[in-house]
Design a protein around this motif. Structure first.
Motif, PDB file in Angstrom:
ATOM      1  N   PHE A 396       0.811  -1.162   0.006  1.00 37.31           N
ATOM      2  CA  PHE A 396       0.007  -0.169  -0.022  1.00 37.31           C
ATOM      3  C   PHE A 396       0.923   1.454  -0.103  1.00 37.31           C
ATOM      4  CE2 PHE A 396      -2.062   3.377   2.173  1.00 37.31           C
ATOM      5  CZ  PHE A 396      -3.129   3.735   1.755  1.00 37.31           C
ATOM      6  N   ALA A 397       2.038   1.148   0.815  1.00 36.15           N
ATOM      7  CA  ALA A 397       2.834   2.314   0.929  1.00 36.15           C
ATOM      8  C   ALA A 397       3.497   2.663  -0.626  1.00 36.15           C
ATOM      9  CB  ALA A 397       3.730   2.362   1.836  1.00 36.15           C
ATOM     10  N   ARG A 399       2.479   1.573  -3.653  1.00 31.45           N
ATOM     11  CA  ARG A 399       1.187   2.069  -4.555  1.00 31.45           C
ATOM     12  C   ARG A 399       0.902   3.527  -4.263  1.00 31.45           C
ATOM     13  NH1 ARG A 399      -0.974  -3.081  -3.849  1.00 31.45           N
ATOM     14  NH2 ARG A 399      -2.392  -2.302  -2.301  1.00 31.45           N
ATOM     15  N   ASP A 400       0.957   3.969  -3.071  1.00 32.86           N
ATOM     16  CA  ASP A 400       0.375   5.490  -2.794  1.00 32.86           C
ATOM     17  C   ASP A 400       1.597   6.164  -3.412  1.00 32.86           C
ATOM     18  OD1 ASP A 400      -1.438   7.174  -1.443  1.00 32.86           O
ATOM     19  OD2 ASP A 400       0.178   7.498   0.143  1.00 32.86           O
ATOM     20  N   ARG A 403       1.224   6.465  -7.165  1.00 30.24           N
ATOM     21  CA  ARG A 403       0.338   7.432  -7.746  1.00 30.24           C
ATOM     22  C   ARG A 403       0.652   8.902  -7.540  1.00 30.24           C
ATOM     23  NH1 ARG A 403      -3.169   3.661  -5.094  1.00 30.24           N
ATOM     24  NH2 ARG A 403      -3.083   4.612  -3.072  1.00 30.24           N
ATOM     25  N   LEU A 404       1.300   9.187  -6.220  1.00 29.08           N
ATOM     26  CA  LEU A 404       1.715  10.707  -6.048  1.00 29.08           C
ATOM     27  C   LEU A 404       3.041  11.092  -7.483  1.00 29.08           C
ATOM     28  CD1 LEU A 404       1.871  13.083  -4.590  1.00 29.08           C
ATOM     29  CD2 LEU A 404       3.719  11.953  -3.116  1.00 29.08           C
TER      30      LEU A 404
END
Length: 470
Positions: A396-397, A399-400, A403-404
């Protein structure tokens, strides 16, 4: 009633003798002077006595009249104007000398020294024009009976010239005084600060002494504070000797420093009873904590035993020395506590405070070591039971962050994409270590933690660049 003047044949006035006929050897002018003298003897006594006064002083000037008297009056007016100019210049010079002395007492800068040199040069110029003025005054006696018109005119010219020179130098003096404004303002400001600063220093020393007496009256010695206060005694002596001996800037700096140090002594003296109580409280608290850590350190060995039984050596090897190191740290802390207690009893407050700080650092380090074993067991138990939770948290870290990195872009910046791609690969390798009969869970946990730290750095870099307008 009007008194009747005495008659010529009165007994109070002697009769004039008959003058002998003029001889052939007496000139016409001499005969006229003799006749006037004899006629004077025949006047009444009061008039005769008054006439000599008419010939003395200013009364005689009416006998000369004309151009000479007019020139005398103009010369006298020029003399009066020059005297006024001389007085004004002298007053201005005296006032400026006070300003220069003020600057000299305070300021030793190059600008101040240059001002003093310029004032001395201006003083020599003032002496020159003043000397010429005095010479002009001394050279001419305007009260002389026989003052000639030409002499009076010459005196007037010299006196007017002297007046003009005096006024010109006075204007130079005024311009020089105007230029001293910044230096004089600074000097006057320091002088205005001097007396209050010295008084604050004296009052500060008195307040510190009173506070120290009050503390001693409560049974606390405060020897270190007494020594610090005693060291300020010579400084007070120098303050009492005054700025004339030690200089204004030095005295001002000394007064401010004495006031600060005396205030520090006063504050510490007033706080000393509270500090003593605080040290007593810390002694009790740290002693209790050391006892608790002794108990907890004894519980590390069972934790290590379980780690050795259930997990590979890589999961617990770095914790093997925890029980021994914890025990040693607690023993050192207890020894420092005894020393701190002795320092407290002897009222060596700085020593007691320093020793208690050492005890606290030892116990903090021991607490971390003892806690590490229990924390390690809990983490390993969690990941052994469900490694997917750690995997999902790390993915999750990543992928986040991805996206940024793509926000507002068609392709990511290589500086951001490369470490994120490497993080994905590193996570997959860490997951691979869980396969097999004896998975290295601790390696897996350290790898996922390292991946999250890398991702966090990339996110911070992106936000910093975009926030800075890049």
């Amino acid at each position: 009633m009007t008194a009747t003047p005495p008659q010529p044949n009165s007994p109070s006035v002697p009769r004039a003798r008959e003058a002998p006929p003029p001889g052939p050897g007496i000139s016409r002018g001499s005969r006229r002077a003799l006749r006037d003298t004899l006629a004077l003897a025949a006047l009444p006594l009061v008039v005769a006595l008054a006439l000599p006064a008419a010939f003395a002083g200013g009364g005689t000037r009416r006998w000369f009249g004309g151009r000479a008297e007019s020139q005398r009056a103009e010369a006298q007016a020029a003399k009066d104007a020059a005297a006024a100019a001389f007085y004004e210049l002298d007053t201005a010079q005296r006032d400026l000398r006070i300003s220069i002395e003020t600057i000299t007492a305070v300021d030793a800068s190059p600008a101040a020294r240059r001002a003093i040199t310029d004032f001395e040069a201006l003083g020599r110029r003032i002496d020159e024009v003043s000397h010429r003025y005095i010479q002009a005054v001394d050279a001419h006696d305007l009260d002389r009976d026989d003052l000639e018109a030409a002499t009076a005119a010459r005196a007037r010219g010299e006196l007017v010239k002297a007046k003009d020179d005096l006024e010109n130098v006075k204007r130079e003096l005024e311009r020089f005084a105007d230029g001293l404004g910044p230096l004089l303002g600074t000097a006057e400001t320091q002088l205005a600060r001097l007396a209050p600063a010295v008084e604050r220093a004296r009052q500060g020393l008195l307040a510190a002494s009173n506070a120290l007496d009050a503390v001693r009256g409560s049974g606390l010695r405060a020897d270190d504070l007494a020594a610090r206060l005693a060291a300020l005694g010579p400084e007070l002596t120098r303050l009492n000797q005054g700025a004339g001996q030690h200089g204004v800037p030095q005295t001002l700096e000394r007064a401010e420093r004495v006031a600060r140090e005396a205030e520090a002594v006063r504050v510490e003296a007033e706080r000393l009873p509270e500090k003593a109580a605080e040290i007593d409280h810390r002694l009790v608290s740290l002693r209790t904590r050391a006892q608790a850590l002794t108990t907890r350190a004894g519980q590390v060995e069972p934790v290590l035993s379980e780690l050795r039984r259930r997990f590979t050596a890589a999961c617990w090897q770095d914790l093997q020395s925890v029980p021994e190191r914890a025990g040693e740290s607690v023993r050192q802390a207890e020894q420092r506590l005894k020393e701190a207690q002795n320092a407290r009893e002897e009222q060596r407050w700085p020593d007691a405070t320093a020793l208690l700080s050492t005890v606290r650092a030892l116990l903090n380090s021991t607490d971390e070591s003892v806690s590490a074993a229990g924390d390690r067991l809990r983490q390993l138990n969690a990941v052994q039971k469900d490694p997917q939770q750690e995997i999902d948290r790390t993915r999750f870290a990543i992928r986040d962050a991805q996206r940024l990195a793509m926000a507002g872009r068609n392709t990511p910046d290589p500086r951001h994409a490369r470490p994120l791609d490497d993080s994905v690969a590193r996570l997959e390798r860490a997951i691979g270590t869980l396969e097999g009969r004896h998975p290295d869970y601790w390696h897996f946990l350290t790898e996922t933690e390292a991946v999250r730290r890398t991702v966090a750095r990339v996110v911070a870099q992106i936000r910093e660049e975009r926030g800075g307008g890049h």
